[in-house]
Structures are given as C-alpha cells and as structure tokens.
Design an enzyme around this catalytic site. Sequence first.
Site, short mmCIF file in Angstrom:
data_model
loop_
_atom_site.label_atom_id
_atom_site.label_comp_id
_atom_site.label_asym_id
_atom_site.label_seq_id
_atom_site.Cartn_x
_atom_site.Cartn_y
_atom_site.Cartn_z
N LYS A 193 -17.89 62.34 109.22
CA LYS A 193 -18.87 61.20 109.19
C LYS A 193 -18.52 60.55 109.97
O LYS A 193 -19.97 59.12 110.65
CB LYS A 193 -17.66 60.15 108.32
CG LYS A 193 -17.09 60.99 107.15
CD LYS A 193 -18.22 60.87 105.66
CE LYS A 193 -18.33 61.68 104.39
NZ LYS A 193 -18.71 61.18 103.39
C1 LIG Z 1 -14.04 66.30 104.39
C2 LIG Z 1 -15.51 65.78 103.27
N1 LIG Z 1 -15.76 67.23 103.09
C3 LIG Z 1 -16.96 67.49 102.32
C4 LIG Z 1 -17.23 66.22 102.05
C5 LIG Z 1 -18.30 65.94 101.13
O1 LIG Z 1 -19.55 65.66 101.54
P1 LIG Z 1 -20.80 65.32 100.99
O2 LIG Z 1 -20.37 63.45 99.88
O3 LIG Z 1 -22.13 63.91 102.08
O4 LIG Z 1 -21.39 65.74 99.70
C6 LIG Z 1 -16.45 64.64 101.87
C7 LIG Z 1 -17.28 63.20 101.50
O5 LIG Z 1 -18.03 63.14 101.55
C8 LIG Z 1 -15.23 64.77 103.64
O6 LIG Z 1 -15.02 63.94 103.58
N1 LIG Z 2 -17.01 62.31 100.94
C1 LIG Z 2 -16.68 61.05 100.90
C2 LIG Z 2 -17.49 60.10 99.76
C3 LIG Z 2 -18.59 59.34 99.53
O1 LIG Z 2 -19.57 59.67 100.21
P1 LIG Z 2 -20.51 59.08 101.46
O2 LIG Z 2 -21.52 60.28 102.01
O3 LIG Z 2 -21.80 58.47 100.35
O4 LIG Z 2 -20.61 57.91 102.06
C4 LIG Z 2 -15.72 60.28 101.13
O5 LIG Z 2 -14.97 60.56 102.55
O6 LIG Z 2 -15.39 59.12 100.97
#
Ligand SMILES: Cc1ncc(COP(=O)(O)O)c(C=O)c1O
Ligand SMILES: N[C@@H](CCOP(=O)(O)O)C(=O)O
Length: 471
Positions: free
Chosen positions: A112
């Site tokens: 993120k």
């Molecule tokens: C460590 C981790 N892996 C995978 C994901 C999944 O990613 P996305 O929500 O973009 O599919 C998340 C949160 O979204 C995460 O925090």
């Molecule tokens: N896995 C995410 C959930 C929120 O996802 P986002 O990419 O829409 O912000 C988290 O770790 O918070």
Amino acid sequence: MKYVSTRGQAPSLDFEDVLLAGLARDGGLYVPEQWPQFSQEAIEAFAGMPFSDVAVEVLSPYVGEGISRADLAAMARDAYGAFGHAAVTPLVQIDTNRFVLELFHGPTLAFKDVAMQLLARLMDHVLEKRDSRATIIGATSGDTGGAAIEAFRGSKNVDVFILFPEGRVSDVQRRMMTTPREANVHAIAVRGTFDDAQALVKAMFNHHAFRDRVQLSGVNSINWARIVAQVTYYFVAAVALGAGRRPVSFAVPTGNFGDIFAGYVAKRMGLAIDRLVIASNENDILPRTLETGSYEMRGVTATTSPSMDIQISSNFERYLFEACGRQSDVVRAQMESLKQSRRFDVGSRAFETLKADFAAARAGENEVADTIRRVQAESGYLLDPHTACAVWAADRAPESNMGVPQVVLSTAHPAKFPDAMEQITGMRPGLPDRLSTLLSDEERYPVLDNDLSQVEAFIEQNARAIRQGQV
Ligand SMILES: Cc1ncc(COP(=O)(O)O)c(C=O)c1O
Ligand SMILES: N[C@@H](CCOP(=O)(O)O)C(=O)O
C-alpha cells in the site's frame, strides 16, 4: 483526461477532482474515458529507468494538464526516495521461472505504501493549490490504514479517519494505526468485519449532506489515483524480465481487487501480460465467480492472511464495467442486486471475458502453511501468508508452465504477521530497527458499533478542520 462513473449517473471529472472525490456521487467508481496506449518501443525504453521516472511516464497521461510534469516528477522522487531498497520494488528469483516482486520496502512494510506515498503528495499538492482541506476516511483490513496514517500524519490539509475491524488485524498492523500521536490521524475499531467497515465508508460517501459538510475524500482503492499508482510496478517488473520481447505472467494476492485491477490496466495500456492470476485465501468469492459466473457472498472467515478476509471486492465493479462493454445500467443493476440479495450474475458476455482475462485459485490455511514451509526449505525465501496464497495460485493456474516468467506479487513483509509466521515456521520474524518501539508504544483508538450515525458523529467531533470551521 476525463473520468466517468461505472454507474453512469455522476458528472465526468478531471484527474484532480477524481483524486479528491474518491467515490463518485452516484456510488460508482471512476475510470478513465479511454485507456492510454504505450507502444512496445516505449515500454522497452523503461528498462533501466529509476522507478520514479517510470511512475511519471505511467501517470502522466492520466494526470493531464492540471499538475505539471515537473511537479509530478518531484513528488514521485520524494515519495520513492525514502523506500528501504534502491530499486523500490525489487525482484527476487526463487525458482527457475518464478520471481517474487517485493512490494514491501516502504515505511509500513506493505504494498500500500507504493501508491499511498505518492497519493498523499498529490492530494496535498492539489489541496494547497486550491487553498482547501479534506477529511479522509478509509476502511482497512490491516494495511491500507497504516499506510494512510503514515503518509498523512502531521499534514495540515487533511484529517484522516481509518475504520478497522476489531480483533481482525494483526497486532503490528493495528499498532501502526493506533500509536502515531499526530492530532490529524485517527484509527477507529469497528465491531464487525472489513466488509462492514467498507460499507460504512461507502455509506458516508453516499450521505451527501455529511460528505459536503466535512469535505470527504477517500484513500482506499475506490480512489482512481491509488490504482494508477500501482500500475507502475507491473511495467517495472515486466520490463526487467524482457517485456517487449516476451510476455510475463503475474499472480496477485487479492481482496478488494485493486492490485490485480492495476495489472489489468497495465495490460490495457499495451503491456504483454500472459496470465493474471487471482489468488485468494479461504474467502474465495472471486475464484468461485470465475467458476460459476455468479458473484455470491458468504460469511467472512478469519485467516492467517487477514488483509484478504474480504467478500465485497470493490474494484470488481470497475472490471465488470469494462467486461460488459461499459454499460452502466447493467453495472447499476448488478450492484443493486448485491445490496438486496447478496449476489448477482456476471452476465454471459462478461463471464467469457472474465475467463479469458484471468485465472484464479484459492489457498486454504493448510496450503498457505505448506507453501511457506516448502518455499523456505527449497529456496531459503520466507513468504508472508498473503504472498504464499499467490505462490499456491501461480502453481495451479492453467498454462503456468509455458516458459513464461511468472511474477508473484509479495504484498507484505512477514514481520507484519509474527504470530502466524511463528505458528507456521517456528520462527518469529523481527521488525526493522526503525520500528523497535512499535510494540510498546501507547495506543489510542475508540471501539464503535457498526453504526453509521455513531461513526459520523465521532468524525464530526474529532476533525480539526470541522472544529475550526475551516470546511
Ligand atoms: C498484504 C495484502 N495483500 C493483498 C491484499 C489484497 O489487495 P487488493 O485489495 O488490492 O486486492 C491486501 C489488501 O488489500 C493486503 O493488505
Ligand atoms: N487489504 C486492504 C483492504 C482495503 O483495500 P484498498 O486497497 O481498497 O485500500 C487493507 O489492507 O486495508
């Protein structure tokens, strides 16, 4: 570049307004009117460029005239300069044709940070230019919250409120949100799941009087800028493995469908991607949808990969919009059906497209643990549980052994999940020295019911900007 809502009933906006809007006013998600295209020569020319320069190339067509290229370049250099690895998102080879793309070298040890560090600078830039302020709300299953609080702590233009599901994130994830002392950042535990927290966030966006009163903005991947900032590392990784001359496949741990949608965007922009593999944990709504063509919610199971404990994958709406030929009335009906009956049919045309664009697999808890132990024994590399889901899925994806390089996105550092890692490997991975006081620092956070008016009241009472009458 103009942006349109997936639900077709909100005004088209330019990049700066989309950046501040988060969710469209009709409840939809913004997507660009067209997909910018890169030629193979342009893509090959990314080879050897610093990460921040590739980010500028990728983002420029989306950002348009509002922000100068020089300002964008300065923000990208600043955002990525502080990452713990010179390559920002290095590739590590763990098998003959298998590479791990480490996305966890930012301040909060998860992917993120890659988007959030840039997003915070972009938002600050636009708010400063407009002499304006924003109240940012977000929902987190563990990682978005810490990344947002880290990126915006101390900002004079924004107040940040992050909702997390009580007891459903790791201690390290929670403490990254609850220990910062700056008055403009707030973590709120909600009695419920991530899906409940995300529904509250969307409800606040759809409550227009509240939205306007507090000048609401969002930093979840419902915000288009989050997605586009994640597209960069698909290009960087693919080019390092010979993109232009040969295709590359990606396996992506998936929850809210944001990260894998960024891969789909890279493909739409001209990157030769052979396979995009959706990896899920036991919360397998997406693999089930790929099998049946029907998106059906079930209860959420708590797993060792808590950030993926999600049933409502927000960005799937962006994909549905594309797959049905951008018919917003179809998407509106599907989202209404999801709200009323917790399910919808993808539709025959979109289903065929979905199966052509993606493969998917689900890793159960034993499979996650086995994968971590096997990869560690075979290569010495330690996967976190989210990344392990992706390795498992990559092994099961059809056509995964065509000699195409396979990149597994590593979305978090194992040290964010010390209890799970200890249970699986017998070893507790340590946090970097810069986080040495994290586990003893004092925490502050309220615990609120899954109740819109309670959460809105907390935000109105605590946003400095609102108290000071500035918004
Ligand atoms: C460590 C981790 N892996 C995978 C994901 C999944 O990613 P996305 O929500 O973009 O599919 C998340 C949160 O979204 C995460 O925090
Ligand atoms: N896995 C995410 C959930 C929120 O996802 P986002 O990419 O829409 O912000 C988290 O770790 O918070």
